[in-house]
Design a protein around this motif. Structure first.
Motif, PDB file in Angstrom:
ATOM      1  N   ASN A 147      -1.246   5.986  -6.115  1.00 29.26           N
ATOM      2  CA  ASN A 147      -1.089   6.084  -4.670  1.00 29.26           C
ATOM      3  C   ASN A 147      -0.479   4.782  -4.139  1.00 29.26           C
ATOM      4  O   ASN A 147      -0.984   3.696  -4.387  1.00 29.26           O
ATOM      5  CB  ASN A 147      -2.459   6.334  -4.030  1.00 29.26           C
ATOM      6  N   GLU A 148       0.596   4.909  -3.397  1.00 26.08           N
ATOM      7  CA  GLU A 148       1.323   3.702  -2.995  1.00 26.08           C
ATOM      8  C   GLU A 148       0.600   2.921  -1.915  1.00 26.08           C
ATOM      9  O   GLU A 148       0.659   1.698  -1.873  1.00 26.08           O
ATOM     10  CB  GLU A 148       2.725   4.082  -2.518  1.00 26.08           C
ATOM     11  N   LEU A 149      -0.106   3.652  -1.055  1.00 27.95           N
ATOM     12  CA  LEU A 149      -0.850   2.975   0.007  1.00 27.95           C
ATOM     13  C   LEU A 149      -1.914   2.068  -0.609  1.00 27.95           C
ATOM     14  O   LEU A 149      -2.076   0.914  -0.221  1.00 27.95           O
ATOM     15  CB  LEU A 149      -1.499   4.048   0.883  1.00 27.95           C
ATOM     16  N   ILE A 150      -2.618   2.616  -1.585  1.00 28.07           N
ATOM     17  CA  ILE A 150      -3.657   1.840  -2.251  1.00 28.07           C
ATOM     18  C   ILE A 150      -3.031   0.628  -2.932  1.00 28.07           C
ATOM     19  O   ILE A 150      -3.544  -0.488  -2.854  1.00 28.07           O
ATOM     20  CB  ILE A 150      -4.411   2.712  -3.279  1.00 28.07           C
ATOM     21  N   ARG A 151      -1.906   0.862  -3.579  1.00 32.98           N
ATOM     22  CA  ARG A 151      -1.267  -0.234  -4.295  1.00 32.98           C
ATOM     23  C   ARG A 151      -0.850  -1.343  -3.320  1.00 32.98           C
ATOM     24  O   ARG A 151      -1.076  -2.524  -3.574  1.00 32.98           O
ATOM     25  CB  ARG A 151      -0.038   0.295  -5.030  1.00 32.98           C
ATOM     26  N   ASP A 152      -0.284  -0.948  -2.184  1.00 33.20           N
ATOM     27  CA  ASP A 152       0.153  -1.967  -1.234  1.00 33.20           C
ATOM     28  C   ASP A 152      -1.019  -2.755  -0.681  1.00 33.20           C
ATOM     29  O   ASP A 152      -0.941  -3.971  -0.497  1.00 33.20           O
ATOM     30  CB  ASP A 152       0.952  -1.317  -0.091  1.00 33.20           C
ATOM     31  N   ARG A 153      -2.103  -2.053  -0.405  1.00 35.34           N
ATOM     32  CA  ARG A 153      -3.282  -2.752   0.101  1.00 35.34           C
ATOM     33  C   ARG A 153      -3.820  -3.715  -0.965  1.00 35.34           C
ATOM     34  O   ARG A 153      -4.276  -4.813  -0.659  1.00 35.34           O
ATOM     35  CB  ARG A 153      -4.373  -1.738   0.483  1.00 35.34           C
ATOM     36  N   ALA A 154      -3.736  -3.290  -2.216  1.00 38.60           N
ATOM     37  CA  ALA A 154      -4.213  -4.155  -3.296  1.00 38.60           C
ATOM     38  C   ALA A 154      -3.362  -5.409  -3.392  1.00 38.60           C
ATOM     39  O   ALA A 154      -3.887  -6.518  -3.574  1.00 38.60           O
ATOM     40  CB  ALA A 154      -4.190  -3.400  -4.621  1.00 38.60           C
ATOM     41  N   ILE A 155      -2.059  -5.261  -3.223  1.00 34.74           N
ATOM     42  CA  ILE A 155      -1.178  -6.438  -3.304  1.00 34.74           C
ATOM     43  C   ILE A 155      -1.449  -7.385  -2.136  1.00 34.74           C
ATOM     44  O   ILE A 155      -1.541  -8.597  -2.304  1.00 34.74           O
ATOM     45  CB  ILE A 155       0.295  -5.988  -3.350  1.00 34.74           C
ATOM     46  N   GLU A 156      -1.642  -6.800  -0.952  1.00 37.22           N
ATOM     47  CA  GLU A 156      -2.001  -7.625   0.212  1.00 37.22           C
ATOM     48  C   GLU A 156      -3.259  -8.440  -0.081  1.00 37.22           C
ATOM     49  O   GLU A 156      -3.338  -9.625   0.214  1.00 37.22           O
ATOM     50  CB  GLU A 156      -2.332  -6.718   1.403  1.00 37.22           C
TER      51      GLU A 156
END
Lengths: 662, 544
Positions: B151-160
């Motif tokens: 899931n890209e949303l999860i991935r982006d939040r993880a990178i943040e």
């Protein structure tokens, strides 16, 4: 959050803006300091891609510079003295880390090589405090116990509402017996503001905590919403890899983009990714063993692997101060256990002689095998295992040796390969080297290493491989990148015509072969050539020795080895724990420390435990020493007999102190 | 004779004189000690009143000295069994002793098994790439039930989060390891489930042993299902409590055992101890599902506390994935300790225990693997929080999952060489080799719970049921591995459920375990199931 590509561009922009306002003469404010840094950086960049100063001086990646980091985000103007180095950088010095995460230290004299000096004493005699301290300590506990029990007795009768959770109610026995929870309720609650402090941000050189308040004597605590940044001398961040910027964080981000969050399964049931295979090869190479397996939790590494090593009919000989995870694992294994006195080789030998000659209890059958479990560096004492003596015993008594290097891996030894490296011993002479990634590598999880046949057995028989989730890709990439930057990366030179390509170096301790790293992992040059890792190791060794020696010269009773990054300072009286903690955290430069007491330590030896990091600068250790000096006087903690130095002399002659041999 | 007596007395006279003088001296010195008069008077009067008492007191004194002088260094060894050896003898036995090798080398089957462990190259997803296979395969293995992996949303939040917190927490929760995102995830989980509070552990497997041993101590009573997973077994072992077993997934047997426990307590007039029922929501071993409302009814009736392991069912059943409590519409607060897996249900890492505040706070001090372990990485906690968000806002994920499960079951239930013990709603589907060609059970009933059909009751003291099912582990495992290999050749990735043979309390029947995912399309699920059916027919059918 800008992407790293954006970060690459922005420093150049901001540098030109600030150049005009730069004044090197007065570096009082954050602004002027930053200007100096930017200017130095700009000059470096103008002459070419790499900074002109020596690589050893420049720590870290080409991606981030200070001007983009959290220093600017701080609204306060270095009021706590943490945001800016006390010694301003010169124009040659380029620091690419955030000073708040990883302190700026350019002075090459503030380095030391962690290595065993043959013949040096491994334990220094533990000094007893004066009698009045012991007596008042015992009295404190007696008061605590008597008053506590009286209060329990009366409270249950006079105020049953408050004690309902301790009494049978409604046909249910209480979840918590009043006896078992006595210390929790009567001692720990009073100190609760010192424990489980909620934090945010990177647990690096500094850490931000949330302020809490209570109006019922710590029974409940409320967060006020305020945050306080302080010097962090408590996290297990030995090599300072807890960083949100730099080569490792970039590698993790890249990994998240490529692999996602999780591998969704156990190692044997479809949760094995190519990253795991690479990491296991690299870990084995790092510690100098044939093979290694990695697990997703440090505690579970012990608790799920030890049962696969020993079973009924085997004997585990365990140091009395071994970590809870080892005890947990041994209990699950149903092997017999014998303890020996902490680090006492004579006692160990007598236990061994008795165990082997007597055999198993009652039947007197010989033991199937004997496994000696010790830790490399003891987390509450700061003591090192007496490995040379144990190996000598091992030759004679034929037991198997398991060393838990949770705290020592990365933190000790000239190459950071742990206690074996520190003593200059061949790692293959130890049967099992276990360690964790939580501490020195800034990641999570643990590993077990040994010969190939054994590790394959453990892959199949350990609980974790079959039933536990595998370690997540992001964590693995942090392990790979931090480990590679300690080792340095060996890249094969370009193949010349007619000549065979050179073989990978296999000697230990050697660099990491590029084949053990994922091809996409693009570490910055300072990490690939190993200079950054070396710098971290040397800084940690300096800081550890400086703090330990400094505290001793101030007159504090400390435990442990002088090269250990864990420095316990003895407080004795339980009441002093909370006061020490509160005095440290309410200073102008708040310092966050860990206090521990019974039952984690023996009853009388309550202590504060410092965990030194490579991210600290010499000035940070000065700050800690000055704070201890003042608080030590106020709390009457200086009981060490022998020569004492005033704080200024200690600060001035730090290098001499560190290089002094016993 | 008569003359010799005085002669003897004469020769002994100086001796007597010396004795009496030294006694007198002893007496005066004794009386010089302050307070000695009082002691002497006490002894005198007590001897006068009760001469027998002096004897007893002297005996006690001697015993005391004896006990103090006794060596107590031999831990746990019975004194009687200790044999004293000379140093030479000890040296000899040291020389003679040869230990077994630390780890036995793997045998051929184990080596082959280990070599057959698939390695994923790149990210996990509905169609991952395996090492040594050219094409992407249909994934019926990964615990990616609601398709959150990738899931890209999860991935982006993880990178943040990575850029704000770094990766590791570098400390146990007690010592600056409690990061705000952990507290946030705990709050989110509590809100999601509707319990008062939640405590987060950093590994799912280590959660339940720690939860059980935090509460259940020696003398406490645990009533556990015979089919509980390995982690629970370890928890029961480490708790050292008294264990009583009830037949796998059989509330009637549970009630019998609860009654028996209460009866036994009354009979022995034992004090009230803590009593727990430990069971699973969806059983990891076979995919069957507990009858939660009935268990809650029983636990309330007999005053037991319930420890429910929802490692499989959390995030996979119920309208929004809240687990068994949502499926059965039971308030989660009715379950005293609800244990779930963040790793399985939310595609991150870690586990949790939900319950009343008193329950979670107790574990923050007494949960071994909470206290003595580092807190998990911040970005994994954020990924899990985001996962909850997605589950809450997208109920269609769960309905897709249900549809996929139904599609797979519709095909596999009719395969006559396989038994499926799993519940029709379970996202994990276990396939057993059918032993009898014409089964009497309808295929939904677990063969290992055959005892429920029989009239006799099992012994609650033993983990083994009255009539344990019989099966040939080696043979069935070989057949199932063939099935796995055959499916992989057809582009469908399935796995045998791996077991620690010899370490489990009850050997689980060998099985193939399919994990259905919402990320797969209905067509892929059907195709996968058909491949499994065909392969089963080929591998298992030909042996007849």
């Amino acid at each position: 959050m800008p992407s790293p590509i954006a970060l690459n561009l922005s420093p150049t922009r901001s540098m030109f803006k600030r150049r005009s306002s730069s004044s090197l003469a007065a570096l009082a404010s954050a602004k002027s300091y930053l200007a100096a840094v930017s200017e130095a950086d700009a000059r470096a960049r103008a002459h070419g891609a790499t900074p002109t100063s020596t690589p050893a001086l420049s720590l870290s990646s080409s991606v981030t510079t200070n001007s983009e980091d959290s220093v600017l985000a701080e609204e306060d103007d270095n009021r706590d003295g943490l945001a800016l180095p006390i010694v301003p950088p010169t124009s040659e010095q380029v620091f690419n880390t955030s000073h708040l995460e990883f302190g700026h230290s350019a002075n090459q004299r503030h380095r030391y090589k962690s290595q065993y000096v043959p013949g040096a004493a491994l334990t220094h005699d533990e000094v007893d405090p004066p009698y009045y301290v012991l007596i008042t300590t015992y009295l404190s506990y007696i008061f605590l116990i008597v008053l506590g029990h009286v209060r329990d007795f009366l409270g249950k009768r006079l105020n049953p509402g408050k004690y309902r959770h301790l009494m049978p109610a409604n046909g249910y026995a209480p979840l918590n017996s009043d006896f078992d929870s006595f210390y929790t309720r009567r001692l720990k609650t009073r100190l609760d503001d010192c424990f489980s402090v909620p934090v945010t941000g990177v647990p690096g050189r500094t850490i931000i905590t949330f302020d809490r308040e209570t109006n019922d004597y710590n029974l409940t605590m409320k967060m006020t919403g305020e945050k306080t940044r302080g010097l962090n001398i408590s996290s297990y961040n030995y090599l300072g890899f807890a960083q949100a910027r730099g080569g490792c964080a970039d590698a993790v981000e890249e990994c998240l983009r490529r692999y996602g969050i999780s591998t969704c399964g156990g190692r044997l049931e479809g949760g094995t990714s190519d990253l795991h295979v690479m990491a296991e090869a690299l870990v084995a190479r790092f510690v100098g063993q044939e093979d290694a397996l990695i697990s997703s939790m440090g505690f579970a590494t012990n608790s799920t692997i030890i049962p696969a090593l020993v079973n009924k009919g085997c004997l585990v000989i365990s140091d009395e101060l071994n970590h809870a995870s080892i005890r947990f694992g041994v209990r699950l294994s149903s092997a017999s256990v014998r303890m020996f006195k902490h680090n006492d080789m004579k006692d160990l030998e007598s236990v061994l002689r008795e165990a082997i000659s007597q055999g198993q209890p009652k039947t007197h059958r010989p033991w199937k095998k004997i496994l000696l479990i010790v830790e490399g560096l003891y987390s509450m004492e700061g003591t090192l295992v007496n490995l040379p003596a144990i190996l000598e015993l091992k030759r004679k008594y034929k037991f198997y040796l398991f060393i838990d290097e949770a705290h020592s891996i990365g933190a000790l030894g000239p190459n950071g390969r742990g206690v074996v490296d520190y003593f200059g011993i061949n790692p293959r002479s130890v049967d099992i080297l276990m360690g964790t990634f939580t501490k020195s590598f800034g990641a999570a999880g643990g590993y077990i290493s040994g010969n190939k046949a054994l590790i394959d057995r453990l892959r199949v028989a350990g609980h974790g491989g079959t039933y536990a989730e595998s370690i997540t890709p992001a964590v693995v990439s942090q392990i790979l990148s931090s480990m590679a930057s300690i080792m340095g990366v060996w890249t094969p030179p370009p193949v010349q015509k007619g000549l065979p390509s050179p073989a990978e170096p296999v000697q230990h301790p050697g660099p990491a072969p590029v084949s053990m790293l994922p091809p996409w992992m693009d570490l910055p040059l300072v990490q690939r050539d190993g200079s950054e890792g070396r710098e971290r190791l040397r800084r940690l060794a300096f800081n550890s020795r400086y703090l330990a020696r400094g505290l001793m010269k101030l007159g504090f009773i400390t435990y442990g080895h002088v090269d250990s990054p864990i420095v316990p300072l003895l407080l004795f009286n339980p009441g002093k724990m909370a006061v020490f903690h509160r005095m440290m955290r309410t200073r102008r430069t708040p310092i966050y420390v860990v206090v521990v007491s019974y039952p984690a330590t023996p009853l009388v030896t309550s202590r504060v435990r410092f965990c030194v990091s490579a991210s600290h600068t010499k000035e940070d250790i000065d700050t800690v020493l000055r704070a201890c000096d003042e608080i030590g006087d106020a709390l009457d903690l200086k009981h060490l007999p022998g020569e004492r130095w005033p704080i200024q002399r200690i600060v001035d002659s730090a290098v001499e102190l560190v290089n002094m041999q016993d | 004779m008569e003359s010799s007596y005085p002669a003897a007395a004469r020769t002994l006279e100086p001796v007597f004189a010396f004795m009496s003088s030294s006694l007198a001296q002893l007496e005066t010195t004794f009386y010089k000690i302050p307070g000695s008069h009082v002691a002497a008077r006490y002894v005198k009067s007590s001897h006068q009143n009760d001469p027998g008492r002096t004897v007893v007191e002297v005996l006690i004194f001697v015993f005391l000295i004896f006990t103090i002088l006794q060596q107590r260094t031999r831990a746990g060894d019975d004194e009687r069994h200790f044999i004293k050896y000379s140093d030479e003898e000890i040296d000899e036995s040291v020389d003679d002793w040869t230990p077994e090798p630390l780890g036995a080398p793997l045998d051929d089957v184990e080596t082959a098994d280990l070599a057959a462990v698939p390695v994923i190259v790149g990210p996990i997803g509905p169609k991952p790439r395996l090492l040594n296979s050219s094409k992407p395969v249909i994934n019926m293995v990964s615990y990616n039930f609601t398709g959150l992996a990738g899931n890209e949303l999860i991935r982006d939040r993880a990178i943040e989060t990575l850029r704000k917190y770094g990766l590791g927490s570098c400390g146990p929760p007690g010592f600056y390891g409690t990061i705000d995102v952990h507290m946030e995830l705990e709050r989110n989980l509590a809100d999601f489930l509707g319990t008062e509070s939640v405590i987060l552990y950093s590994q799912s497997f280590s959660t339940i042993p720690s939860v059980i041993s935090a509460f259940a101590k020696r003398h406490d009573i645990i009533v556990a299902d015979r089919g509980v997973n390995f982690a629970i077994q370890k928890g029961l072992q480490i708790s050292r409590s008294t264990i009583r077993w009830f037949d796998h997934n059989d509330p009637r047997s549970l009630e019998d055992v609860l009654i028996a426990v209460e009866k036994e307590r009354k009979k022995r007039r034992a004090p009230l101890t803590r009593r727990f029922i430990v069971t699973e929501g969806i059983f990891e071993k076979d995919g069957s599902m507990a009858d939660l409302p009935r268990i809650i009814e029983l636990k309330n009736k007999y005053k037991f506390r319930l420890i429910l392991d929802e490692s499989i069912s959390f995030g996979t059943v119920g309208r929004t994935g809240r687990g068994l409590t949502e499926l059965y519409n039971v308030p989660a607060s009715e379950v005293d300790m609800l244990v779930g897996s963040v790793a399985n249900g939310l595609n991150s890492a870690g586990g949790f225990c939900a319950g009343a505040r008193a329950v979670t706070e107790h574990q923050r001090i007494n949960g071994t693997s909470f206290v003595f372990s580092a807190a998990g990485p911040a970005l994994l906690a954020v990924a899990a929080s985001e996962g909850i968000n997605i589950l809450c806002n997208t109920p269609s994920l769960l309905s897709t999952l249900r549809g996929n499960i139904a599609a797979v079951r519709a095909i596999l239930d009719r395969v006559d060489v396989l038994d499926i013990p799993s519940h029709p709603a379970s996202p994990i589907i276990h396939l057993h080799v059918r032993t009898t060609p014409t089964p009497t059970t309808n295929g939904l009933l677990d063969p290992s719970s055959a005892a429920t059909i029989s009239t006799g009751k099992s012994n609650p003291l033993s983990v083994h049921p009255r009539e344990p099912p019989t099966f040939d582990i080696a043979r069935e495992e070989r057949l199932l591995q063939e099935l796995v290999d055959e499916c992989l050749a057809q582009g469908v990735w399935i796995t045998r459920a791996k077991r620690l043979r010899g370490q489990e309390l009850v050997e689980a029947r060998p099985s193939v375990r399919l994990a259905v995912s919402a990320a797969l399309s209905r067509k892929d699920c059907e195709r996968a199931a058909q491949v499994v059916r065909a392969a089963a027919g080929k591998v298992l059918g030909r042996r007849r």
